[in-house]
Every structure is written in C-alpha cells, then in structure tokens.
Design a protein around this motif. Structure first.
Motif, PDB file in Angstrom:
ATOM      1  N   MET A   1       0.561  -1.143   0.443  1.00 32.55           N
ATOM      2  CA  MET A   1       0.181  -0.075   0.278  1.00 32.55           C
ATOM      3  C   MET A   1       1.143   1.041  -0.260  1.00 32.55           C
ATOM      4  O   MET A   1       0.476   2.265   0.180  1.00 32.55           O
ATOM      5  CB  MET A   1      -0.682  -0.255   1.025  1.00 32.55           C
ATOM      6  CG  MET A   1      -1.993   0.764   1.327  1.00 32.55           C
ATOM      7  SD  MET A   1      -3.212   0.612   2.201  1.00 32.55           S
ATOM      8  CE  MET A   1      -4.408  -0.396   2.026  1.00 32.55           C
ATOM      9  N   LYS A   2       1.575   1.192   0.688  1.00 28.83           N
ATOM     10  CA  LYS A   2       3.554   2.364   1.009  1.00 28.83           C
ATOM     11  C   LYS A   2       3.142   2.466  -0.909  1.00 28.83           C
ATOM     12  O   LYS A   2       3.698   4.177  -1.130  1.00 28.83           O
ATOM     13  CB  LYS A   2       4.135   1.579   1.239  1.00 28.83           C
ATOM     14  CG  LYS A   2       3.874   1.583   2.705  1.00 28.83           C
ATOM     15  CD  LYS A   2       5.508   1.209   3.476  1.00 28.83           C
ATOM     16  CE  LYS A   2       5.306   1.250   4.688  1.00 28.83           C
ATOM     17  NZ  LYS A   2       6.215   0.551   4.919  1.00 28.83           N
ATOM     18  N   ILE A   3       3.802   1.499  -1.795  1.00 31.43           N
ATOM     19  CA  ILE A   3       4.245   2.498  -3.293  1.00 31.43           C
ATOM     20  C   ILE A   3       2.814   2.965  -3.731  1.00 31.43           C
ATOM     21  O   ILE A   3       2.981   4.224  -4.427  1.00 31.43           O
ATOM     22  CB  ILE A   3       3.958   0.620  -3.735  1.00 31.43           C
ATOM     23  CG1 ILE A   3       4.825   0.658  -5.466  1.00 31.43           C
ATOM     24  CG2 ILE A   3       3.439   0.051  -4.386  1.00 31.43           C
ATOM     25  CD1 ILE A   3       5.744   2.136  -5.122  1.00 31.43           C
ATOM     26  N   GLN A   4       1.495   2.361  -3.823  1.00 28.18           N
ATOM     27  CA  GLN A   4       0.376   3.551  -3.999  1.00 28.18           C
ATOM     28  C   GLN A   4       0.342   4.640  -3.835  1.00 28.18           C
ATOM     29  O   GLN A   4       0.155   6.299  -4.065  1.00 28.18           O
ATOM     30  CB  GLN A   4      -0.788   2.989  -3.574  1.00 28.18           C
ATOM     31  CG  GLN A   4      -1.454   2.163  -4.441  1.00 28.18           C
ATOM     32  CD  GLN A   4      -1.193  -0.172  -3.937  1.00 28.18           C
ATOM     33  OE1 GLN A   4      -0.184   0.205  -3.233  1.00 28.18           O
ATOM     34  NE2 GLN A   4      -1.335  -1.113  -4.728  1.00 28.18           N
ATOM     35  N   GLY A   5       0.049   5.201  -2.528  1.00 24.57           N
ATOM     36  CA  GLY A   5       0.473   6.468  -1.838  1.00 24.57           C
ATOM     37  C   GLY A   5       1.589   7.187  -2.543  1.00 24.57           C
ATOM     38  O   GLY A   5       1.145   8.128  -3.108  1.00 24.57           O
ATOM     39  N   LYS A   6       2.702   6.419  -2.676  1.00 23.10           N
ATOM     40  CA  LYS A   6       3.549   7.600  -3.166  1.00 23.10           C
ATOM     41  C   LYS A   6       3.241   7.294  -4.634  1.00 23.10           C
ATOM     42  O   LYS A   6       3.922   9.071  -5.087  1.00 23.10           O
ATOM     43  CB  LYS A   6       5.051   6.299  -3.247  1.00 23.10           C
ATOM     44  CG  LYS A   6       5.621   7.208  -1.895  1.00 23.10           C
ATOM     45  CD  LYS A   6       6.671   5.528  -1.710  1.00 23.10           C
ATOM     46  CE  LYS A   6       7.420   5.243  -0.686  1.00 23.10           C
ATOM     47  NZ  LYS A   6       8.222   4.980  -0.326  1.00 23.10           N
ATOM     48  N   MET A   7       2.868   6.908  -5.314  1.00 24.30           N
ATOM     49  CA  MET A   7       2.760   7.111  -6.402  1.00 24.30           C
ATOM     50  C   MET A   7       1.518   8.087  -6.643  1.00 24.30           C
ATOM     51  O   MET A   7       1.548   9.036  -8.181  1.00 24.30           O
ATOM     52  CB  MET A   7       1.486   5.622  -7.953  1.00 24.30           C
ATOM     53  CG  MET A   7       3.148   4.673  -8.232  1.00 24.30           C
ATOM     54  SD  MET A   7       2.443   3.166  -8.894  1.00 24.30           S
ATOM     55  CE  MET A   7       1.005   3.320  -9.546  1.00 24.30           C
ATOM     56  N   THR A  52      -2.438   5.244   5.619  1.00 24.65           N
ATOM     57  CA  THR A  52      -3.414   3.914   5.983  1.00 24.65           C
ATOM     58  C   THR A  52      -2.171   2.932   5.941  1.00 24.65           C
ATOM     59  O   THR A  52      -1.836   1.414   6.344  1.00 24.65           O
ATOM     60  CB  THR A  52      -4.510   3.629   5.021  1.00 24.65           C
ATOM     61  OG1 THR A  52      -5.498   4.780   5.063  1.00 24.65           O
ATOM     62  CG2 THR A  52      -4.624   1.813   5.840  1.00 24.65           C
ATOM     63  N   ALA A  53      -1.347   3.006   5.256  1.00 22.01           N
ATOM     64  CA  ALA A  53       0.423   2.218   5.040  1.00 22.01           C
ATOM     65  C   ALA A  53       0.835   1.674   6.305  1.00 22.01           C
ATOM     66  O   ALA A  53       1.468   1.184   6.600  1.00 22.01           O
ATOM     67  CB  ALA A  53       0.993   2.413   3.679  1.00 22.01           C
TER      68      ALA A  53
END
Length: 132
Positions: A1-7, A52-53
């Motif tokens: 989920m961290k990668i989606q936030g960064k994206m 959320t991550a």
C-alpha cells in the motif's frame, strides 16, 4: 500500500505542474480549475493511502521479491449464470437514451431497471438457487 500512496503523491506533483503551465499559457479558467481539482483529489487519495499504509501490515505488493500468487485469495461470490445484469444494463441504457431522445423513454426503462434490481437482490431466495 505504500507504493500506491507514493504513486498518487508523485502524480499529484505532476498534475500540479501541468495545471500551473496550462493556466499560464492558456488563460482558460475551466480547464485550469479542473486540473487543480484533479490535483486536490490525487493529493487526498495519496495521503489516505500513505496514512493507511502506516497502520496496516506490509502487503505482498510492498515486497520487491513477492509473487503474484502471494496476494491471492477469495475475492467474493458472484452469480455465475445470472441474467439480471443484462436486464439492468438494457434498462440503464434506455434511461440514458431518454435524456437525449425524450423522457417518454423512461416509461420503458424504469420497469426494466426495477426488474433487474429486484431480480438480482432476490435471486437466491427463489427457484433452484433457493437456500434450504
């Protein structure tokens, strides 16, 4: 989920740059406003995903060495042989066509939509699919 936030957060930076350039070069308020609103929406989604991550455990998508099957599992139950989505789709198509052609077409689309909704909701309460 961290990668989606960064994206999403990096996407918001790009949209902000595009909004500023578009606003300066075109001097067109509607498109500039739409781009700034898109920037705000991507910031909200990115912040939510990043926030959320921190609270949830690391998922397979956060691991560089993860396989596709690591996140596999049951997605949900879907009716395999249901005709109700077809009735709902045809009724919705007629409803959208009623906006362009004439509101009298809603007399034909409303029963199809209601038939599709009620049929889909009560599909497992009658007939061969009825739970015992």
């Amino acid at each position: 989920m961290k990668i989606q936030g960064k994206m999403f957060l990096w996407l918001s930076v790009f949209i902000l740059a595009v909004a500023i350039l578009y606003g300066v070069w075109s001097k067109e308020p509607a498109g500039t406003t739409a781009l700034f609103l898109a920037f705000g929406l991507t910031v909200m989604v990115g912040y939510y995903l990043a926030f959320t991550a921190r609270r949830v455990d690391a998922m397979a998508q956060d691991d560089q060495e993860a396989d596709v099957a690591d996140e596999a599992g049951e997605v949900g139950f879907f009716s395999p042989h249901s005709w109700q989505p077809l009735a709902l789709g045809i009724g919705s198509a007629f409803a959208f066509l009623a906006v362009a052609v004439g509101w009298w077409l809603m007399y034909f689309s409303a029963p199809l939509i209601l038939f599709g909704i009620f049929g889909w909701v009560y599909e497992y309460y009658r007939g061969e699919n009825q739970n015992q």
